[in-house]
Write a protein that holds these residues in place. Sequence first.
Motif, mmCIF file in Angstrom:
data_model
loop_
_atom_site.group_PDB
_atom_site.id
_atom_site.type_symbol
_atom_site.label_atom_id
_atom_site.label_comp_id
_atom_site.label_asym_id
_atom_site.label_seq_id
_atom_site.Cartn_x
_atom_site.Cartn_y
_atom_site.Cartn_z
ATOM 1 N N ARG A 206 24.049 9.866 -18.560
ATOM 2 C CA ARG A 206 24.387 9.704 -17.141
ATOM 3 C C ARG A 206 24.222 11.032 -16.401
ATOM 4 N NH1 ARG A 206 30.090 7.382 -14.865
ATOM 5 N NH2 ARG A 206 29.363 7.063 -12.738
ATOM 6 N N LEU A 207 23.639 10.993 -15.233
ATOM 7 C CA LEU A 207 23.450 12.174 -14.406
ATOM 8 C C LEU A 207 24.660 12.382 -13.508
ATOM 9 C CD1 LEU A 207 21.370 14.368 -13.635
ATOM 10 C CD2 LEU A 207 20.582 12.827 -11.852
ATOM 11 N N VAL A 208 25.194 13.608 -13.474
ATOM 12 C CA VAL A 208 26.325 13.976 -12.630
ATOM 13 C C VAL A 208 25.993 15.294 -11.953
ATOM 14 C CG1 VAL A 208 28.765 14.639 -12.609
ATOM 15 C CG2 VAL A 208 27.983 12.841 -14.154
ATOM 16 N N GLU B 49 21.637 4.653 -5.667
ATOM 17 C CA GLU B 49 20.393 4.375 -6.367
ATOM 18 C C GLU B 49 19.329 5.425 -6.112
ATOM 19 O OE1 GLU B 49 18.218 1.207 -3.512
ATOM 20 O OE2 GLU B 49 19.943 0.451 -4.594
ATOM 21 N N THR B 50 18.510 5.605 -7.109
ATOM 22 C CA THR B 50 17.268 6.360 -6.983
ATOM 23 C C THR B 50 16.201 5.432 -7.549
ATOM 24 O OG1 THR B 50 17.287 7.371 -9.180
ATOM 25 C CG2 THR B 50 18.510 8.533 -7.434
ATOM 26 N N VAL C 125 22.760 2.728 -9.757
ATOM 27 C CA VAL C 125 23.584 3.618 -10.571
ATOM 28 C C VAL C 125 24.224 4.669 -9.660
ATOM 29 C CG1 VAL C 125 23.561 5.350 -12.421
ATOM 30 C CG2 VAL C 125 22.148 3.288 -12.612
ATOM 31 N N VAL C 126 25.550 4.784 -9.723
ATOM 32 C CA VAL C 126 26.276 5.772 -8.937
ATOM 33 C C VAL C 126 26.099 7.141 -9.574
ATOM 34 C CG1 VAL C 126 28.569 6.501 -8.185
ATOM 35 C CG2 VAL C 126 27.962 4.084 -8.152
ATOM 36 N N ILE C 127 25.852 8.160 -8.755
ATOM 37 C CA ILE C 127 25.727 9.531 -9.236
ATOM 38 C C ILE C 127 26.942 10.305 -8.731
ATOM 39 C CG2 ILE C 127 24.322 11.629 -9.224
ATOM 40 C CD1 ILE C 127 21.900 9.794 -8.641
#
Length: 114
Positions: A18-20, A60-61, A67-69
């Motif tokens: 996951r990206l944060v 989203e990307t 997906v929530v960042i």
Amino acid sequence: MLDSVIFAMTKLGFAIIRLVIAETGWPNAGDVDQIGVNIFNSATYNRNLIQRMTSKLAIETPARPSVVIPTFIFALYNENQKGGSGTKRHWGLLNPDGTSVYEVDLTEKRPKFD
């Protein structure tokens, strides 16, 4: 830029990580030779960041739709006791005494600024 990180992570075999965004922001003051460091630029950056990350499009990307960042602003307080350059002490939304450095709405419920 987020998608480029996602694509690089996928290519390296880390597609499910996951990206944060752990720390992002803009200094509100600094030394004379630090160009672009001021309250106006800091307020603009953080207001736009909050607007972007709380909008419908923030979840989203193209690489990861829906997906929530999670994104964290650096920092809550200016650190007047910190050493180093002026910018190291002036990243906060609040002064050390708890007063606001500039108006910023973390709830996104107030009317937008001009």
